[in-house]
Motif scaffolding. Structure first.
Motif, PDB file in Angstrom:
ATOM      1  N   GLU A   7       0.826  -1.205   0.000  1.00  0.00           N
ATOM      2  CA  GLU A   7       0.000   0.000   0.000  1.00  0.00           C
ATOM      3  C   GLU A   7       0.865   1.262   0.000  1.00  0.00           C
ATOM      4  O   GLU A   7       0.502   2.269  -0.613  1.00  0.00           O
ATOM      5  CB  GLU A   7      -0.943   0.013   1.204  1.00  0.00           C
ATOM      6  CG  GLU A   7      -1.818   1.243   1.307  1.00  0.00           C
ATOM      7  CD  GLU A   7      -2.638   1.549   0.046  1.00  0.00           C
ATOM      8  OE1 GLU A   7      -2.862   2.748  -0.235  1.00  0.00           O
ATOM      9  OE2 GLU A   7      -3.061   0.607  -0.658  1.00  0.00           O
ATOM     10  N   GLN A   8       2.010   1.205   0.638  1.00  0.00           N
ATOM     11  CA  GLN A   8       2.907   2.361   0.672  1.00  0.00           C
ATOM     12  C   GLN A   8       3.305   2.782  -0.741  1.00  0.00           C
ATOM     13  O   GLN A   8       3.373   3.972  -1.052  1.00  0.00           O
ATOM     14  CB  GLN A   8       4.149   2.041   1.495  1.00  0.00           C
ATOM     15  CG  GLN A   8       5.130   3.185   1.558  1.00  0.00           C
ATOM     16  CD  GLN A   8       6.394   2.817   2.326  1.00  0.00           C
ATOM     17  OE1 GLN A   8       6.601   1.672   2.698  1.00  0.00           O
ATOM     18  NE2 GLN A   8       7.246   3.794   2.552  1.00  0.00           N
ATOM     19  N   ILE A   9       3.551   1.828  -1.611  1.00  0.00           N
ATOM     20  CA  ILE A   9       3.911   2.135  -2.995  1.00  0.00           C
ATOM     21  C   ILE A   9       2.738   2.785  -3.718  1.00  0.00           C
ATOM     22  O   ILE A   9       2.902   3.773  -4.438  1.00  0.00           O
ATOM     23  CB  ILE A   9       4.368   0.863  -3.749  1.00  0.00           C
ATOM     24  CG1 ILE A   9       5.590   0.238  -3.080  1.00  0.00           C
ATOM     25  CG2 ILE A   9       4.612   1.159  -5.233  1.00  0.00           C
ATOM     26  CD1 ILE A   9       6.818   1.106  -3.083  1.00  0.00           C
ATOM     27  N   HIS A  10       1.537   2.243  -3.516  1.00  0.00           N
ATOM     28  CA  HIS A  10       0.343   2.835  -4.131  1.00  0.00           C
ATOM     29  C   HIS A  10       0.176   4.284  -3.669  1.00  0.00           C
ATOM     30  O   HIS A  10      -0.136   5.167  -4.470  1.00  0.00           O
ATOM     31  CB  HIS A  10      -0.912   2.032  -3.798  1.00  0.00           C
ATOM     32  CG  HIS A  10      -0.962   0.703  -4.479  1.00  0.00           C
ATOM     33  ND1 HIS A  10      -1.163   0.557  -5.826  1.00  0.00           N
ATOM     34  CD2 HIS A  10      -0.836  -0.557  -3.978  1.00  0.00           C
ATOM     35  CE1 HIS A  10      -1.162  -0.712  -6.149  1.00  0.00           C
ATOM     36  NE2 HIS A  10      -0.952  -1.416  -5.040  1.00  0.00           N
ATOM     37  N   GLN A  11       0.387   4.524  -2.379  1.00  0.00           N
ATOM     38  CA  GLN A  11       0.226   5.876  -1.836  1.00  0.00           C
ATOM     39  C   GLN A  11       1.276   6.817  -2.400  1.00  0.00           C
ATOM     40  O   GLN A  11       0.967   7.952  -2.766  1.00  0.00           O
ATOM     41  CB  GLN A  11       0.300   5.865  -0.309  1.00  0.00           C
ATOM     42  CG  GLN A  11       0.018   7.227   0.316  1.00  0.00           C
ATOM     43  CD  GLN A  11      -1.351   7.768  -0.066  1.00  0.00           C
ATOM     44  OE1 GLN A  11      -2.368   7.083   0.083  1.00  0.00           O
ATOM     45  NE2 GLN A  11      -1.399   8.991  -0.571  1.00  0.00           N
ATOM     46  N   GLN A  12       2.501   6.361  -2.522  1.00  0.00           N
ATOM     47  CA  GLN A  12       3.550   7.210  -3.081  1.00  0.00           C
ATOM     48  C   GLN A  12       3.258   7.539  -4.546  1.00  0.00           C
ATOM     49  O   GLN A  12       3.522   8.657  -4.999  1.00  0.00           O
ATOM     50  CB  GLN A  12       4.918   6.544  -2.944  1.00  0.00           C
ATOM     51  CG  GLN A  12       5.406   6.535  -1.509  1.00  0.00           C
ATOM     52  CD  GLN A  12       6.694   5.778  -1.341  1.00  0.00           C
ATOM     53  OE1 GLN A  12       6.891   4.709  -1.917  1.00  0.00           O
ATOM     54  NE2 GLN A  12       7.591   6.327  -0.542  1.00  0.00           N
ATOM     55  N   GLU A  18      -0.450  13.544  -7.626  1.00  0.00           N
ATOM     56  CA  GLU A  18      -1.028  14.784  -7.093  1.00  0.00           C
ATOM     57  C   GLU A  18      -0.029  15.929  -7.226  1.00  0.00           C
ATOM     58  O   GLU A  18      -0.398  17.044  -7.590  1.00  0.00           O
ATOM     59  CB  GLU A  18      -1.430  14.589  -5.631  1.00  0.00           C
ATOM     60  CG  GLU A  18      -1.947  15.830  -4.956  1.00  0.00           C
ATOM     61  CD  GLU A  18      -3.266  16.357  -5.494  1.00  0.00           C
ATOM     62  OE1 GLU A  18      -3.634  17.487  -5.154  1.00  0.00           O
ATOM     63  OE2 GLU A  18      -3.940  15.636  -6.268  1.00  0.00           O
ATOM     64  N   ARG A  19       1.227  15.654  -6.951  1.00  0.00           N
ATOM     65  CA  ARG A  19       2.261  16.695  -7.083  1.00  0.00           C
ATOM     66  C   ARG A  19       2.360  17.171  -8.541  1.00  0.00           C
ATOM     67  O   ARG A  19       2.423  18.374  -8.797  1.00  0.00           O
ATOM     68  CB  ARG A  19       3.608  16.155  -6.613  1.00  0.00           C
ATOM     69  CG  ARG A  19       4.747  17.138  -6.741  1.00  0.00           C
ATOM     70  CD  ARG A  19       5.960  16.685  -5.941  1.00  0.00           C
ATOM     71  NE  ARG A  19       7.147  17.465  -6.241  1.00  0.00           N
ATOM     72  CZ  ARG A  19       7.348  18.727  -5.888  1.00  0.00           C
ATOM     73  NH1 ARG A  19       6.414  19.370  -5.208  1.00  0.00           N
ATOM     74  NH2 ARG A  19       8.467  19.351  -6.199  1.00  0.00           N
ATOM     75  N   ILE A  20       2.330  16.254  -9.463  1.00  0.00           N
ATOM     76  CA  ILE A  20       2.379  16.620 -10.885  1.00  0.00           C
ATOM     77  C   ILE A  20       1.155  17.455 -11.254  1.00  0.00           C
ATOM     78  O   ILE A  20       1.270  18.477 -11.933  1.00  0.00           O
ATOM     79  CB  ILE A  20       2.494  15.361 -11.767  1.00  0.00           C
ATOM     80  CG1 ILE A  20       3.878  14.716 -11.570  1.00  0.00           C
ATOM     81  CG2 ILE A  20       2.235  15.695 -13.243  1.00  0.00           C
ATOM     82  CD1 ILE A  20       4.018  13.338 -12.174  1.00  0.00           C
ATOM     83  N   ARG A  21      -0.013  17.048 -10.776  1.00  0.00           N
ATOM     84  CA  ARG A  21      -1.241  17.795 -11.076  1.00  0.00           C
ATOM     85  C   ARG A  21      -1.167  19.221 -10.529  1.00  0.00           C
ATOM     86  O   ARG A  21      -1.489  20.192 -11.220  1.00  0.00           O
ATOM     87  CB  ARG A  21      -2.469  17.086 -10.503  1.00  0.00           C
ATOM     88  CG  ARG A  21      -3.790  17.754 -10.912  1.00  0.00           C
ATOM     89  CD  ARG A  21      -4.972  17.192 -10.144  1.00  0.00           C
ATOM     90  NE  ARG A  21      -4.888  17.489  -8.718  1.00  0.00           N
ATOM     91  CZ  ARG A  21      -5.138  18.699  -8.176  1.00  0.00           C
ATOM     92  NH1 ARG A  21      -5.469  19.719  -8.945  1.00  0.00           N
ATOM     93  NH2 ARG A  21      -5.038  18.882  -6.882  1.00  0.00           N
ATOM     94  N   VAL A  22      -0.700  19.347  -9.282  1.00  0.00           N
ATOM     95  CA  VAL A  22      -0.604  20.672  -8.659  1.00  0.00           C
ATOM     96  C   VAL A  22       0.396  21.551  -9.410  1.00  0.00           C
ATOM     97  O   VAL A  22       0.123  22.732  -9.672  1.00  0.00           O
ATOM     98  CB  VAL A  22      -0.222  20.532  -7.164  1.00  0.00           C
ATOM     99  CG1 VAL A  22       0.213  21.856  -6.564  1.00  0.00           C
ATOM    100  CG2 VAL A  22      -1.383  19.943  -6.378  1.00  0.00           C
ATOM    101  N   SER A  72      14.625  14.832  -9.973  1.00  0.00           N
ATOM    102  CA  SER A  72      14.824  14.751  -8.527  1.00  0.00           C
ATOM    103  C   SER A  72      13.872  15.699  -7.802  1.00  0.00           C
ATOM    104  O   SER A  72      13.260  15.321  -6.808  1.00  0.00           O
ATOM    105  CB  SER A  72      16.264  15.103  -8.156  1.00  0.00           C
ATOM    106  OG  SER A  72      17.152  14.171  -8.693  1.00  0.00           O
ATOM    107  N   ASP A  73      13.756  16.926  -8.301  1.00  0.00           N
ATOM    108  CA  ASP A  73      12.841  17.874  -7.674  1.00  0.00           C
ATOM    109  C   ASP A  73      11.392  17.432  -7.843  1.00  0.00           C
ATOM    110  O   ASP A  73      10.573  17.618  -6.946  1.00  0.00           O
ATOM    111  CB  ASP A  73      13.030  19.274  -8.262  1.00  0.00           C
ATOM    112  CG  ASP A  73      14.333  19.913  -7.836  1.00  0.00           C
ATOM    113  OD1 ASP A  73      14.878  19.530  -6.780  1.00  0.00           O
ATOM    114  OD2 ASP A  73      14.819  20.814  -8.560  1.00  0.00           O
ATOM    115  N   LEU A  74      11.089  16.868  -8.971  1.00  0.00           N
ATOM    116  CA  LEU A  74       9.721  16.417  -9.249  1.00  0.00           C
ATOM    117  C   LEU A  74       9.287  15.310  -8.292  1.00  0.00           C
ATOM    118  O   LEU A  74       8.167  15.325  -7.798  1.00  0.00           O
ATOM    119  CB  LEU A  74       9.616  15.928 -10.693  1.00  0.00           C
ATOM    120  CG  LEU A  74       8.247  15.436 -11.151  1.00  0.00           C
ATOM    121  CD1 LEU A  74       7.236  16.573 -11.147  1.00  0.00           C
ATOM    122  CD2 LEU A  74       8.359  14.826 -12.538  1.00  0.00           C
ATOM    123  N   VAL A  75      10.174  14.381  -8.011  1.00  0.00           N
ATOM    124  CA  VAL A  75       9.781  13.209  -7.221  1.00  0.00           C
ATOM    125  C   VAL A  75      10.094  13.355  -5.736  1.00  0.00           C
ATOM    126  O   VAL A  75       9.826  12.423  -4.964  1.00  0.00           O
ATOM    127  CB  VAL A  75      10.408  11.908  -7.757  1.00  0.00           C
ATOM    128  CG1 VAL A  75       9.961  11.644  -9.182  1.00  0.00           C
ATOM    129  CG2 VAL A  75      11.909  11.919  -7.655  1.00  0.00           C
TER     130      VAL A  75
END
Length: 77
Positions: A7-12, A18-22, A72-75
Motif C-alpha cells: 500500500e505504501q507504494i500505491h500511496q507514493q 497529485e504533485r504533478i497535477r498541482v 529529482s525535484d519532481l519526485v
C-alpha cells in the motif's frame, strides 16, 4: 499485468500524481495542453495524475522538463 504492491507504494504513486497535477495547474496548463507540451498521451497523463499508472522514466523526464525542473525535484517527498 497486475502486481501486488505494498500500500505504501500505491500511496507514493498517488502522491507523485497529485504533485504533478498541482505543479501543472500552477503552471496554468490544462491536461490537454500539458500532454501536447510533453508528447505524453492525455489519457496516460490522466492515469499518472490519478496515481493509477506507474510513469515511465522517460515520461518523468518529459514532465520535469516541461515544468522546468529536475526529475529529482519532481519526485521529492
Amino acid at each position: 499485468m497486475p502486481r501486488d504492491l505494498p500500500e505504501q507504494i500505491h500511496q507514493q504513486r498517488r502522491d507523485l500524481g497529485e504533485r504533478i497535477r498541482v505543479l501543472r495547474s500552477g503552471a496554468r496548463k490544462t491536461q490537454e495542453a500539458f500532454a501536447e507540451m510533453t508528447g505524453i498521451d492525455r489519457r496516460t497523463l490522466q492515469r499518472i495524475e490519478r496515481g493509477t499508472s506507474d510513469p515511465r522514466f522517460s515520461d518523468l523526464l518529459l514532465i520535469a522538463r516541461a515544468l522546468e525542473m529536475t526529475v529529482s525535484d519532481l519526485v521529492q517527498e
